[in-house]
Design an enzyme around this catalytic site. Structure first.
Site, short mmCIF file in Angstrom:
data_model
loop_
_atom_site.label_atom_id
_atom_site.label_comp_id
_atom_site.label_asym_id
_atom_site.label_seq_id
_atom_site.Cartn_x
_atom_site.Cartn_y
_atom_site.Cartn_z
N ASP A 268 53.50 41.43 37.57
CA ASP A 268 53.52 39.95 38.02
C ASP A 268 54.50 39.17 37.82
O ASP A 268 54.73 38.79 36.93
CB ASP A 268 51.44 39.97 37.96
CG ASP A 268 50.72 39.88 38.67
OD1 ASP A 268 51.55 38.66 40.23
OD2 ASP A 268 50.04 39.10 39.36
N GLU B 223 44.35 37.46 48.45
CA GLU B 223 43.85 37.52 47.99
C GLU B 223 44.22 35.58 47.95
O GLU B 223 43.05 34.86 47.40
CB GLU B 223 44.71 37.13 46.41
CG GLU B 223 46.37 37.31 46.40
CD GLU B 223 47.24 37.41 45.29
OE1 GLU B 223 46.78 38.07 44.54
OE2 GLU B 223 48.05 36.34 45.54
#
Length: 672
Positions: free
Chosen positions: A418, A473
């Site tokens: 990430d 998200e």
């Protein structure tokens, strides 16, 4: 007599000289303009070589790209394209069959195209290809002394009046998660730029622009120029120094403190990325297109049987928010055993341990005091569930071999990397290096905070997914994820390759409260909700391509919605064949996908309710059991209302799809 013979001979020499000059001039003139036609004769790419190299494209004799002028400026003062002189040209037709290792769309792809290769005296080539669904070009440098690329120029002009679905960026330091601004090209301001893919709409057709075979080279952005209908390429410079952003999460965010004047270092001759233009007057073509796959390299892995696509029980979206249990929920061993048990009971292949399991976000070789990761991996293994570990890119890339060897020794099945947020050459190269090391230890990879797929996943097929999409998200902090957005991304972002949108929300709401006619949406970070119906969410598992596909909701909520989970768990994450039935960008999509002998139908709409009649003539002969998940009759009042039904169908049957506002539809057709 002799004098006459001499005069005649002299005259003949002059005639021959001028004739040769004429034919030589004609040959050179012919070299300056070359047409390349697609196999179906609908697309025509015309290349012009004068003071520069430019090309244009027509579909059915209507211009869709007015002009595209291309150029590469090398560090040694060489210009690939300026005052270029053609040495030779070669055209050839190809018809290949590609077997895709991890097929997010089609397992077997028939690649049929015509190719034009222009070889220039200045030691470079430009290769053009014309397919039925688009065109592409790439530079090939033949100079063994090349050391750097100063710039790669592409000036792209569309017909006057064209529009765009524009994923506008504020910076090239970006997660590449954007909404698509629909606007007239001439309304964009000079200097505004976007990430790729980006779509343009002319009067004759739509054009999707992206790139493929992106290896050890910066990713391209596209910037509006001062000309009303034109854009220019834009690249991040080569990064010489990046330092932690002390003011904002320095473990993951950087400030690019020093940049070179060039965009890439090179070591002699090499091929550069394909510039890809998918072109069609039928919106279905964009979802069906395999052009990025066709223009990407072959796998470097010898054995790929260990690469297992599948679904994932994901924790971060729902904030480990489990309840009705006899332990304190959070990032701890008991909570993750709960996730593993849920995954095991529902045949879900993986569980992700997202941010929080490591000793700290930068100390990633050890777990923290409240979670025993090696034990959890063993526990998951006993339940036939694999564990994927989340890590930040920066600490991982400081010692990737040591870290990934450790995770593999614990028994982890993959990593979720990430916060890359960059598209410069160093970052692009790191994607491949991480994937290569991960493959050595038989680990799958999911890239978040990432740019779009551009062919690396074909070379390293253990890369199962990328984010680079504004997905679920965002429900935790915004109202951006609307049904309209959800039926835009299959035609643009998903064209580049798999996307980790992370569907599966069970807290579904309509655009307005049914009685008060007010906005029904509320932003809750730890208990997010989603716009659109339950059937809208379920249809994403058929429509969205993701070999590693998330279930984003809390297992506690999923246990209460077992019927929905049972349906989702039967939908594959890779496919043998895809057929798009009805499609309109940003409005709706209806498609069918095949896995083995079974077919899966998915449909989604924007805020407009719609009906579709779907003939099942794509089925083989015989009876199929159809299990259907559709909007309930009261979905307009309560977005969570749905109905599951079963029936027997054949290839002579027609399904009637009734989609509510923000609705969806799914059907699993199993051969009896």
């Amino acid at each position: 007599m002799n004098l006459l013979l001499l005069l005649f001979a002299s005259l003949l020499r002059k005639i021959l000289f001028f004739a040769l000059m004429f034919f030589s001039f004609s040959f050179v003139a012919a070299q300056k303009k070359v047409d390349l036609i697609s196999p179906n004769n609908k697309l025509k790419l015309t290349v012009n070589v004068n003071n520069d190299i430019s090309w244009s494209v027509s579909l059915n004799n209507a211009k869709v790209i007015e002009d595209c002028t291309i150029l590469m400026e090398m560090g040694e003062g060489r210009s690939l394209g300026k005052d270029a002189k053609i040495k030779s040209k070669k055209t050839k037709s190809y018809n290949k069959t590609i077997t895709v290792q991890i097929p997010n769309k089609d397992k077997v792809v028939n690649s049929n195209y015509n190719e034009l290769m222009l070889d220039f005296k200045q030691q470079f080539k430009v290769v053009f290809r014309a397919y039925d669904d688009g065109v592409a070009y790439r530079f090939v440098d033949l100079n063994k002394s090349s050391k750097q690329v100063n710039s790669e120029g592409m000036s792209l002009t569309f017909p006057v009046g064209s529009k765009t679905y524009f994923p506008k960026e504020d910076s090239m330091y970006s997660h590449n998660e954007r909404v698509y601004l629909y606007d007239k090209v001439e309304e964009l301001n000079a200097g505004e730029f976007c990430s790729l893919p980006v779509m343009f709409q002319t009067n004759a057709a739509k054009v999707l622009f992206t790139e493929a075979s992106l290896h050890n080279y910066p990713g391209m952005f596209l910037e509006k120029s001062k000309s009303a209908s034109s854009f220019t390429s834009k690249f991040p410079k080569y990064v010489l120094e990046a330092i932690p952003n002390i003011e904002f999460e320095p473990d993951r965010n950087q400030i690019i403190s020093k940049k070179a004047s060039y965009i890439a270092k090179v070591d002699g001759e090499r091929e550069y990325p394909w510039r890809v233009f998918i072109i069609s007057d039928d919106d279905r073509s964009f979802v069906e297109s395999n052009l990025v796959t066709e223009l990407s390299g072959d796998s470097k892995l010898e054995g790929e049987d260990w690469i297992k696509p599948g679904k994932v029980a994901w924790d971060w979206y729902n904030a480990n928010n489990v309840y009705g249990v006899d332990f304190e929920a959070g990032i701890n061993t008991e909570t993750y055993k709960y996730y593993i048990d849920f995954a095991s009971r529902n045949n879900i292949e993986y569980v992700i341990l997202d941010e929080g399991w490591t000793k700290s976000t930068t100390e990633i070789l050890d777990d923290n005091d409240v979670i025993d990761v090696p034990y959890l991996i063993e526990y998951a293994k006993s339940k036939n569930v694999g564990v994927i570990l989340w890590v930040l890119w920066k600490p991982l890339y400081e010692s990737p071999d040591k870290i990934l060897k450790t995770y593999s020794s614990w028994g982890a099945k993959g990593i979720k990397v990430d916060f890359m947020q960059r598209s410069d050459q160093f970052m692009v190269e790191s994607y491949e290096k991480i994937a290569e090391i991960a493959a050595k230890y038989k680990l799958i990879v999911d890239y978040h905070g990432a740019f779009k797929p551009a062919g690396i996943e074909r070379v390293w097929p253990n890369i199962l997914n990328y984010e680079g999409v504004k997905g679920t998200e965002n429900n935790k902090w915004s109202k951006d994820i609307t049904p309209e957005h959800n039926v835009t991304i299959p035609f643009i972002r998903m064209v580049a390759g798999p996307m980790d949108y992370t569907p599966g929300s069970m807290r579904n709401v309509n655009k307005q409260d049914f009685t008060k006619k007010e906005d029904a949406y509320g932003i809750f970070f730890s208990r997010p909700m989603s716009y659109g119906t339950r059937a809208h969410q379920v249809a994403m598992y058929v429509i969205y391509e993701a070999p590693l596909q998330m279930l984003c909701e809390s297992p506690t909520i999923y246990y209460k919605e077992q019927e929905t989970v049972d349906f989702i768990s039967k939908i594959p994450t890779i496919w043998d064949e895809t057929v798009v039935l009805f499609a309109s960008v940003a409005d709706y999509i209806v498609l069918a996908r095949r896995k083995g002998d079974s077919w899966y139908v998915g449909a989604m709409t924007d805020w407009s309710s719609r009906e579709f009649k779907v003939p099942l003539d794509f089925l083989e002969k015989g009876n199929y059991k159809a299990k259907i998940f559709k909007d309930g009759i009261n979905a307009i009042r309560n977005a969570e209302d749905y109905k599951v039904e079963e029936k027997v169908v054949t290839q002579a049957s027609t399904l009637l799809l009734k989609l509510s506002s923000g609705g969806g539809y799914s059907a699993i057709l199993t051969k009896e």
